[in-house]
Design an enzyme around this catalytic site. Structure first.
Site, PDB file in Angstrom:
ATOM      1  N   CYS A 115      46.230   3.236  75.495  1.00  0.00           N
ATOM      2  CA  CYS A 115      46.240   1.980  76.259  1.00  0.00           C
ATOM      3  C   CYS A 115      46.787   2.146  77.675  1.00  0.00           C
ATOM      4  O   CYS A 115      46.516   1.332  78.546  1.00  0.00           O
ATOM      5  CB  CYS A 115      47.024   0.916  75.500  1.00  0.00           C
ATOM      6  SG  CYS A 115      46.272   0.541  73.911  1.00  0.00           S
ATOM      7  N   HIS A 262      47.547  -4.684  80.602  1.00  0.00           N
ATOM      8  CA  HIS A 262      46.662  -4.149  79.561  1.00  0.00           C
ATOM      9  C   HIS A 262      46.465  -5.247  78.520  1.00  0.00           C
ATOM     10  O   HIS A 262      47.423  -5.898  78.103  1.00  0.00           O
ATOM     11  CB  HIS A 262      47.284  -2.904  78.929  1.00  0.00           C
ATOM     12  CG  HIS A 262      46.712  -2.594  77.589  1.00  0.00           C
ATOM     13  ND1 HIS A 262      45.363  -2.420  77.395  1.00  0.00           N
ATOM     14  CD2 HIS A 262      47.286  -2.474  76.363  1.00  0.00           C
ATOM     15  CE1 HIS A 262      45.145  -2.196  76.105  1.00  0.00           C
ATOM     16  NE2 HIS A 262      46.298  -2.220  75.464  1.00  0.00           N
ATOM     17  N   ASN A 292      40.919  -5.897  72.490  1.00  0.00           N
ATOM     18  CA  ASN A 292      41.671  -4.817  73.142  1.00  0.00           C
ATOM     19  C   ASN A 292      40.749  -3.609  73.281  1.00  0.00           C
ATOM     20  O   ASN A 292      40.350  -3.007  72.279  1.00  0.00           O
ATOM     21  CB  ASN A 292      42.894  -4.483  72.273  1.00  0.00           C
ATOM     22  CG  ASN A 292      43.727  -3.331  72.817  1.00  0.00           C
ATOM     23  OD1 ASN A 292      43.270  -2.570  73.654  1.00  0.00           O
ATOM     24  ND2 ASN A 292      44.941  -3.198  72.317  1.00  0.00           N
TER      25      ASN A 292
END
Ligand code: COA
Length: 335
Positions: A115, A262, A292
């Protein structure tokens, strides 16, 4: 020393929309649970038989970014590609981008920071440009998560969160020292590596051994996440990374024109927004639509925010990430 600035942005997501209602047909979950805990309404998942992979999607996003930067493929001096879902175990996806985009035989570097992958990649690209080594670097984040998720009840705590997609940025030399990337801040804490991980295949647990064991209960090749533990660390580390960036540039939270966190979980973004006292128009979220997308999430959100005219000349733009490793970081940009 030169500065570097983003001169082109692009993103690509597969057409196939998977809603929370669609997921309820695969596993024991509900739209209410998913929206309440994560804010996600839908995500894109590549359909079986599609040509799309992480590299293919990365190449599609890259073509848009290169064109918007006013460059041609021959102007690209270097490739940095962040993904946790590469097309091959090796070689990495960077070389595939070089081939798919028909670039010159420039260097291609793969970044495996999950991430935080885009923030790490941008920071590395910035250093190459600062020293004068390269003028235009293609920085890509792309993920094909849906092929590797456990779409049964067993995987529901993880699977509902992740989506597929890709984003690309061109980082170019900038003669104006007050513009572009002002600083980047990178961190890691490996003692939490097993809290968010895919264990197999790895050298310790290689494919022949997995097949020989013929163990249907083996979950080691699906993502594992200790969600509550990750959540608690994320809110702290996101904040620390942003503070590090603000302090390094003598900025206040009120100076932030756009924070792009993020897209881990809408609740995490909202927590960070509240902590820094930011208005809704100072934070950009799109996890509701895409889930995500790990290394792609910041760059997709940045591209979308820019396309919507939400980022203007001279704006202070803060990118912040946290994820598996744990790794976390921030990049401070004067647009
Ligand atoms: N649908 C319905 N119920 C689900 C579910 C789903 N998809 N996934 C888990 N559950 C259940 C659990 O089994 C548990 O049931 P139980 O209480 O009967 O045991 C219950 O919901 C609560 O599970 P828990 O994992 O404690 O939920 P949570 O409130 O921590 O939320 C996350 C789970 C994953 C949404 C949350 O922890 C999170 O967002 N963590 C951070 C994730 C993240 O940011 N990851 C990426 C980092 S880059």
């Amino acid at each position: 020393m030169y500065n570097s600035k983003i001169t082109g942005l692009g993103y690509y997501v597969p057409d196939n929309i998977v809603t929370n209602a669609d997921l309820t047909k695969m596993m024991d979950t509900s739209d209410e649970w998913i929206q309440e805990r994560t804010g996600i309404q839908e995500r894109r998942w590549i359909v079986e038989g599609s040509e799309d992979t992480s590299s293919v999607m990365g190449a599609k996003a890259s073509r848009i970014a290169i064109e918007r930067a006013g460059l041609t493929k021959d102007d690209i001096d270097f490739i940095i590609f962040a993904t946790l879902s590469p097309d091959y175990y090796f070689p990495g996806g960077g070389v595939q981008l070089q081939e798919m985009l028909d670039l010159k035989t420039v260097g291609a570097l793969d970044v495996r920071n999950q991430c935080s992958g885009f923030v790490y990649s941008l920071s590395v690209a910035d250093q190459f440009i600062k020293t004068g080594m390269y003028k235009n670097i293609l920085v890509v984040g792309a993920e094909f998560h849906s092929g590797g998720l456990d779409k049964t009840d067993r995987g529901r705590g993880v699977t509902v969160i992740f989506g597929d997609g890709a984003g690309a940025a061109i980082l170019s030399r900038c003669e104006d020292n007050n513009k572009g990337i002002l600083s980047s801040h990178l961190f890691s804490e490996g003692k939490h590596a097993q809290e968010l991980t895919v264990i197999s295949p790895s050298i310790k647990h290689w494919v022949p051994a997995i097949l020989a064991a013929n163990d249907e209960s083996d979950e080691s090749y699906f993502p594992y996440m200790n969600g509550t533990f990750v959540f608690k660390h994320a809110v702290v580390r996101f904040s620390e990374a942003i503070v590090a960036g603000l302090q390094a540039n003598s900025l206040q939270a009120s100076d932030i024109n756009m924070l792009i966190p993020h897209q881990a979980n809408l609740r995490i973004s909202q927590f960070v927004q509240k902590k820094f006292g930011l208005r809704d128009d100072q934070v950009y979220n799109n996890i509701m639509k895409y889930g995500n997308t790990t290394a792609a999430s910041i760059i997709i959100a940045l591209s979308e925010a820019w396309e919507k005219g939400k980022i203007k000349d001279n704006d202070i733009v803060v990118l912040a990430a946290f994820g598996s490793g744990f790794t976390w970081g921030s990049v401070i940009i004067r647009w």
